[in-house]
Scaffold this motif. Structure first.
Motif, PDB file in Angstrom:
ATOM      1  N   LEU A  29      58.525 -35.251  -7.812  1.00 38.82           N
ATOM      2  CA  LEU A  29      57.152 -34.697  -8.377  1.00 38.82           C
ATOM      3  C   LEU A  29      55.830 -34.626  -7.141  1.00 38.82           C
ATOM      4  N   THR A  30      55.297 -33.755  -7.789  1.00 42.47           N
ATOM      5  CA  THR A  30      54.830 -33.202  -6.662  1.00 42.47           C
ATOM      6  C   THR A  30      53.230 -33.262  -7.321  1.00 42.47           C
ATOM      7  N   ILE A  31      52.199 -33.899  -6.200  1.00 39.15           N
ATOM      8  CA  ILE A  31      50.569 -34.698  -6.985  1.00 39.15           C
ATOM      9  C   ILE A  31      50.434 -33.788  -5.582  1.00 39.15           C
ATOM     10  N   ASP A  32      48.919 -33.210  -6.418  1.00 42.68           N
ATOM     11  CA  ASP A  32      47.815 -32.631  -5.639  1.00 42.68           C
ATOM     12  C   ASP A  32      46.915 -33.186  -5.829  1.00 42.68           C
ATOM     13  N   ARG A  37      46.233 -34.494 -10.153  1.00 39.04           N
ATOM     14  CA  ARG A  37      47.670 -33.902 -10.914  1.00 39.04           C
ATOM     15  C   ARG A  37      49.022 -33.546 -10.332  1.00 39.04           C
ATOM     16  N   ALA A  38      49.711 -34.793 -11.596  1.00 36.91           N
ATOM     17  CA  ALA A  38      51.272 -34.785 -11.322  1.00 36.91           C
ATOM     18  C   ALA A  38      52.754 -34.068 -12.088  1.00 36.91           C
ATOM     19  N   VAL A  39      52.879 -32.890 -11.855  1.00 36.47           N
ATOM     20  CA  VAL A  39      53.592 -31.619 -12.184  1.00 36.47           C
ATOM     21  C   VAL A  39      55.149 -32.904 -11.557  1.00 36.47           C
ATOM     22  N   PRO A  40      56.627 -33.217 -12.180  1.00 31.27           N
ATOM     23  CA  PRO A  40      57.766 -32.819 -12.398  1.00 31.27           C
ATOM     24  C   PRO A  40      58.009 -31.252 -11.923  1.00 31.27           C
ATOM     25  N   LYS A  57      50.005 -43.519  -6.882  1.00 28.94           N
ATOM     26  CA  LYS A  57      48.014 -43.595  -6.793  1.00 28.94           C
ATOM     27  C   LYS A  57      47.302 -44.862  -6.736  1.00 28.94           C
ATOM     28  N   ARG A  58      47.610 -45.716  -6.806  1.00 23.29           N
ATOM     29  CA  ARG A  58      46.943 -47.436  -6.644  1.00 23.29           C
ATOM     30  C   ARG A  58      47.536 -47.571  -4.725  1.00 23.29           C
TER      31      ARG A  58
END
Length: 74
Positions: A29-32, A37-40, A57-58
């Motif tokens: 998973l890549t998180i910007d 924006r989280a994209v697998p 995020k938490r």
């Protein structure tokens, strides 16, 4: 369901986590960092990907840093 993620890379703009069910780290998973924006990598944003993104995020909101790992179980 238990989903586990571990940070494998972090740059100025994004952070990447390997994740999977029951400690099978078979997805990424890549998180910007700017937009969150989280994209697998496999394009399948399912409940497992959502759980990892939410936990990351938490943790970031509470600690101010991206955690080395996250665990979600239900």
């Amino acid at each position: 369901m238990m989903v586990v993620g571990r940070k494998v890379a972090e740059t100025e703009h994004e952070v990447r986590y390997e994740f999977g069910l029951d400690r099978r780290f078979d997805r990424v998973l890549t998180i910007d960092k700017q937009s969150w924006r989280a994209v697998p990598d496999d394009g399948n944003f399912d409940s497992a990907a959502g759980a990892v993104a939410t936990k990351v995020k938490r943790s970031w909101e509470q600690q101010g840093t991206f955690p080395p790992g996250v665990v979600f179980s239900s």
